[in-house]
Design a protein around this motif. Structure first.
Motif, PDB file in Angstrom:
ATOM      1  N   VAL A  73     -36.424 -14.717  41.689  1.00  0.00           N
ATOM      2  CA  VAL A  73     -36.877 -13.365  42.021  1.00  0.00           C
ATOM      3  C   VAL A  73     -38.332 -13.380  42.482  1.00  0.00           C
ATOM      4  CG1 VAL A  73     -37.329 -11.060  41.092  1.00  0.00           C
ATOM      5  CG2 VAL A  73     -35.221 -12.253  40.487  1.00  0.00           C
ATOM      6  N   LEU A  74     -39.160 -14.170  41.819  1.00  0.00           N
ATOM      7  CA  LEU A  74     -40.565 -14.293  42.219  1.00  0.00           C
ATOM      8  C   LEU A  74     -40.667 -14.821  43.648  1.00  0.00           C
ATOM      9  CD1 LEU A  74     -43.606 -14.218  41.486  1.00  0.00           C
ATOM     10  CD2 LEU A  74     -43.352 -16.580  40.692  1.00  0.00           C
ATOM     11  N   ALA A  75     -39.871 -15.862  43.963  1.00  0.00           N
ATOM     12  CA  ALA A  75     -39.904 -16.444  45.309  1.00  0.00           C
ATOM     13  C   ALA A  75     -39.456 -15.435  46.359  1.00  0.00           C
ATOM     14  CB  ALA A  75     -39.016 -17.686  45.355  1.00  0.00           C
ATOM     15  N   VAL A  76     -38.368 -14.715  46.084  1.00  0.00           N
ATOM     16  CA  VAL A  76     -37.865 -13.713  47.037  1.00  0.00           C
ATOM     17  C   VAL A  76     -38.875 -12.591  47.230  1.00  0.00           C
ATOM     18  CG1 VAL A  76     -36.094 -11.944  47.394  1.00  0.00           C
ATOM     19  CG2 VAL A  76     -35.428 -14.217  46.624  1.00  0.00           C
ATOM     20  N   THR A  77     -39.495 -12.149  46.147  1.00  0.00           N
ATOM     21  CA  THR A  77     -40.472 -11.060  46.236  1.00  0.00           C
ATOM     22  C   THR A  77     -41.682 -11.478  47.067  1.00  0.00           C
ATOM     23  OG1 THR A  77     -39.782 -10.284  44.045  1.00  0.00           O
ATOM     24  CG2 THR A  77     -41.854  -9.432  44.902  1.00  0.00           C
ATOM     25  N   ILE A  78     -42.205 -12.665  46.803  1.00  0.00           N
ATOM     26  CA  ILE A  78     -43.363 -13.153  47.558  1.00  0.00           C
ATOM     27  C   ILE A  78     -43.001 -13.315  49.028  1.00  0.00           C
ATOM     28  CG2 ILE A  78     -44.857 -15.164  47.894  1.00  0.00           C
ATOM     29  CD1 ILE A  78     -45.001 -15.456  44.878  1.00  0.00           C
ATOM     30  N   PHE A  79     -41.815 -13.863  49.293  1.00  0.00           N
ATOM     31  CA  PHE A  79     -41.366 -14.037  50.669  1.00  0.00           C
ATOM     32  C   PHE A  79     -41.283 -12.697  51.384  1.00  0.00           C
ATOM     33  CE2 PHE A  79     -37.644 -14.454  53.611  1.00  0.00           C
ATOM     34  CZ  PHE A  79     -38.285 -15.215  54.567  1.00  0.00           C
ATOM     35  N   SER A  80     -40.733 -11.700  50.705  1.00  0.00           N
ATOM     36  CA  SER A  80     -40.586 -10.379  51.306  1.00  0.00           C
ATOM     37  C   SER A  80     -41.940  -9.738  51.585  1.00  0.00           C
ATOM     38  CB  SER A  80     -39.761  -9.478  50.376  1.00  0.00           C
ATOM     39  OG  SER A  80     -39.615  -8.193  50.918  1.00  0.00           O
ATOM     40  N   LYS A  94     -35.874  -8.667  54.689  1.00  0.00           N
ATOM     41  CA  LYS A  94     -35.382  -7.300  54.495  1.00  0.00           C
ATOM     42  C   LYS A  94     -33.937  -7.268  54.029  1.00  0.00           C
ATOM     43  CE  LYS A  94     -38.534  -5.166  57.819  1.00  0.00           C
ATOM     44  NZ  LYS A  94     -38.668  -4.453  59.114  1.00  0.00           N
ATOM     45  N   ILE A  95     -33.148  -8.267  54.447  1.00  0.00           N
ATOM     46  CA  ILE A  95     -31.734  -8.309  54.056  1.00  0.00           C
ATOM     47  C   ILE A  95     -31.581  -8.830  52.632  1.00  0.00           C
ATOM     48  CG2 ILE A  95     -29.520  -9.437  54.518  1.00  0.00           C
ATOM     49  CD1 ILE A  95     -30.309  -9.361  57.509  1.00  0.00           C
ATOM     50  N   PHE A  96     -32.317  -9.893  52.303  1.00  0.00           N
ATOM     51  CA  PHE A  96     -32.128 -10.549  51.015  1.00  0.00           C
ATOM     52  C   PHE A  96     -32.701  -9.753  49.849  1.00  0.00           C
ATOM     53  CE2 PHE A  96     -30.554 -14.279  53.072  1.00  0.00           C
ATOM     54  CZ  PHE A  96     -29.898 -14.977  52.079  1.00  0.00           C
ATOM     55  N   SER A  97     -33.791  -9.046  50.068  1.00  0.00           N
ATOM     56  CA  SER A  97     -34.421  -8.312  48.961  1.00  0.00           C
ATOM     57  C   SER A  97     -33.470  -7.318  48.310  1.00  0.00           C
ATOM     58  CB  SER A  97     -35.688  -7.619  49.441  1.00  0.00           C
ATOM     59  OG  SER A  97     -36.656  -8.560  49.829  1.00  0.00           O
ATOM     60  N   ALA A 133     -39.210  -2.567  42.673  1.00  0.00           N
ATOM     61  CA  ALA A 133     -38.093  -2.629  41.727  1.00  0.00           C
ATOM     62  C   ALA A 133     -37.822  -4.072  41.301  1.00  0.00           C
ATOM     63  CB  ALA A 133     -36.845  -2.016  42.352  1.00  0.00           C
ATOM     64  N   LEU A 134     -37.898  -4.992  42.252  1.00  0.00           N
ATOM     65  CA  LEU A 134     -37.714  -6.415  41.928  1.00  0.00           C
ATOM     66  C   LEU A 134     -38.798  -6.910  40.978  1.00  0.00           C
ATOM     67  CD1 LEU A 134     -36.664  -8.009  45.349  1.00  0.00           C
ATOM     68  CD2 LEU A 134     -35.362  -8.073  43.229  1.00  0.00           C
ATOM     69  N   ILE A 135     -40.033  -6.494  41.239  1.00  0.00           N
ATOM     70  CA  ILE A 135     -41.144  -6.922  40.382  1.00  0.00           C
ATOM     71  C   ILE A 135     -40.968  -6.377  38.964  1.00  0.00           C
ATOM     72  CG2 ILE A 135     -43.630  -6.734  40.011  1.00  0.00           C
ATOM     73  CD1 ILE A 135     -43.902  -6.606  43.109  1.00  0.00           C
ATOM     74  N   VAL A 136     -40.575  -5.106  38.851  1.00  0.00           N
ATOM     75  CA  VAL A 136     -40.359  -4.511  37.527  1.00  0.00           C
ATOM     76  C   VAL A 136     -39.256  -5.253  36.781  1.00  0.00           C
ATOM     77  CG1 VAL A 136     -39.571  -2.444  36.312  1.00  0.00           C
ATOM     78  CG2 VAL A 136     -41.216  -2.233  38.189  1.00  0.00           C
ATOM     79  N   LEU A 137     -38.143  -5.544  37.464  1.00  0.00           N
ATOM     80  CA  LEU A 137     -37.053  -6.298  36.840  1.00  0.00           C
ATOM     81  C   LEU A 137     -37.512  -7.694  36.427  1.00  0.00           C
ATOM     82  CD1 LEU A 137     -33.830  -5.440  38.869  1.00  0.00           C
ATOM     83  CD2 LEU A 137     -34.260  -5.019  36.458  1.00  0.00           C
ATOM     84  N   ALA A 138     -38.275  -8.331  37.305  1.00  0.00           N
ATOM     85  CA  ALA A 138     -38.771  -9.674  36.987  1.00  0.00           C
ATOM     86  C   ALA A 138     -39.690  -9.641  35.765  1.00  0.00           C
ATOM     87  CB  ALA A 138     -39.516 -10.255  38.191  1.00  0.00           C
ATOM     88  N   LEU A 139     -40.521  -8.601  35.665  1.00  0.00           N
ATOM     89  CA  LEU A 139     -41.390  -8.467  34.495  1.00  0.00           C
ATOM     90  C   LEU A 139     -40.575  -8.276  33.212  1.00  0.00           C
ATOM     91  CD1 LEU A 139     -44.379  -6.285  35.746  1.00  0.00           C
ATOM     92  CD2 LEU A 139     -44.551  -8.468  34.567  1.00  0.00           C
TER      93      LEU A 139
END
Length: 414
Positions: free
Chosen positions: A299-306, A258-261, A325-331
């Protein structure tokens, strides 16, 4: 005697018994057996007795299991340390490739998973054969720093990580819940290993400084023998502690997610704005393109972890929108990277590096799109969070297959 009388007087009053217990828990627990003997038909006292004494039985059962698990962990940890130290010697002599050090850790982690969750013989034979073939194949490759061989070195740990996942899931390797458990295990393992590694680094610094005070420089000896051995052995210890449901890692992992995302989201936005401001071009700058891909993987690793640490809560939270938002940016990043790779392939021709980067970017792009679609349906109340988690877990074998292709096929093609 006063406590016994008090319990007997309130044996049909659960609320009052709870108040008495909270006021003097030790005296209550000590007096309960005598009170129950005087009123053996009281169901309330029977329930209280089971509540207070059931944990002792579980603790004894766990203690007997602990000795076996602890012994197995100790043997595998020592073996991991010895194998890693021996391999390090041959790496220094340039007899084998440095990537062989992965075989001092991942197969032994898989062995512990197999011990904890014995699979069918077929799965066991496949695991053993693939680890063996991987080790033999790696050492048949020439010790040259060509692009295809370097790519094989980089992708081999991913393939071995997939094999460790097969060992972890055992006979349930097709179930999304066990694959999700493996992803959660990796997050908790990483957190716990990092904490113990920091403690180890402090101990290392203290030890070497103490020896310097008496005029001895043990840095080289200590790093080669103690640190190398300890780093490998510590991985098995971390596996053991996580598998024992250590509360430290399990409790801290969701908070870290929750903090890192949001921090990653803000940092990524600031970085992209800066990139556009200074006019960096991934189509022409090869190093910047590689950095772009590194950001994408992070970003993919952080998103999956979250997502894996968010659990099965049906309620939407701020973290879900941050993940989207992270997924959209990663895309967006992946789309730019793909365009740049296609441009470089058409302009400069096919090379192993370009083909490998193209392949992994296509895989990640498809995976991110699937996750985003699933997340959109979840936010619109069309599905539950399990659909998002399924989009992650069902795709995991694809990465393993691609890693195997780059590891085993690319050196033969190029």
């Amino acid at each position: 005697m006063e406590m016994i009388s008090l319990i007997n007087e309130n044996r049909d009053n659960p609320h009052e018994l709870e108040r008495i217990y909270r006021k003097e828990p030790e005296a209550f627990k000590a007096s309960l057996p005598n009170a129950r003997e005087q009123h053996p038909d009281s169901q309330v006292l029977a329930v209280w007795y089971e509540r207070l004494h059931f944990k002792e039985t579980v603790h004894q059962e766990k203690a007997s299991l602990l000795s076996k698990d602890f012994l197995s962990m100790g043997v595998l940890a020592i073996l991991a340390g010895i194998v890693t130290r021996v391999m390090l010697h041959f790496v220094e002599k340039q007899f084998i490739a440095p990537m062989n050090l992965a075989f001092g850790i991942l197969p032994l982690m898989a062995a512990y998973f197999v011990y904890k969750n014995p699979p069918k013989k077929g799965v066991l034979y496949i695991l053993g054969a693939l680890f063996l073939v991987s080790g033999v194949y790696l050492n048949l490759l020439p010790l040259e720093h060509t692009d295809s061989i370097i790519l094989a070195y980089m992708h081999l740990p991913i393939f071995l990580w997939t094999l460790a996942g097969l060992a972890f899931t055992g006979n349930d390797y097709r179930k999304g819940s066990t694959r999700l458990a493996y992803l959660k295990f990796n997050g908790e393992f990483g957190i716990l290993y990092a904490i113990m590694a920091i403690s180890g680094m402090l101990l290392t610094a203290l030890t070497m400084q103490l020896f310097r005070f008496v005029g001895l420089d043990i840095a080289e000896f200590y790093m080669k023998n103690v640190v190398a051995f300890g780093a490998a052995a510590l991985s098995i210890v971390a596996v053991y502690l996580v598998s024992r449901n250590l509360k430290l890692a399990k409790n801290i992992a969701p908070y870290i997610a929750k903090i890192f995302s949001p921090l990653v989201l803000v940092t990524l936005l600031a970085y992209l704005i800066t990139v556009m401001w200074v006019g960096k071009n991934p189509f022409l700058d090869r190093d910047f393109l590689l950095a772009f891909n590194g950001i994408l993987l992070s970003v993919l690793a952080v998103t999956i972890f979250s997502i894996t640490e968010s659990g099965a809560d049906e309620n939407k939270s701020l973290s879900d929108y941050i993940n989207v938002a992270l997924i959209v940016l990663a895309l967006l990043i992946d789309s730019v990277a793909l365009s740049a790779i296609v441009f470089r392939l058409s302009s400069y021709g096919i090379t192993p590096n370009r083909l490998a980067v193209l392949g992994i970017n296509l895989l990640i792009w498809a995976h991110l799109l699937w996750i985003m679609i699933s997340y959109g349906r979840f936010l619109r109340n069309q599905t539950g969070p399990s659909a998002v988690q399924a989009a992650i877990t069902k795709y995991l074998p694809v990465y393993g297959i691609w890693a195997a292709m780059v590891t085993f096929v690319f050196p033969l093609l190029f």
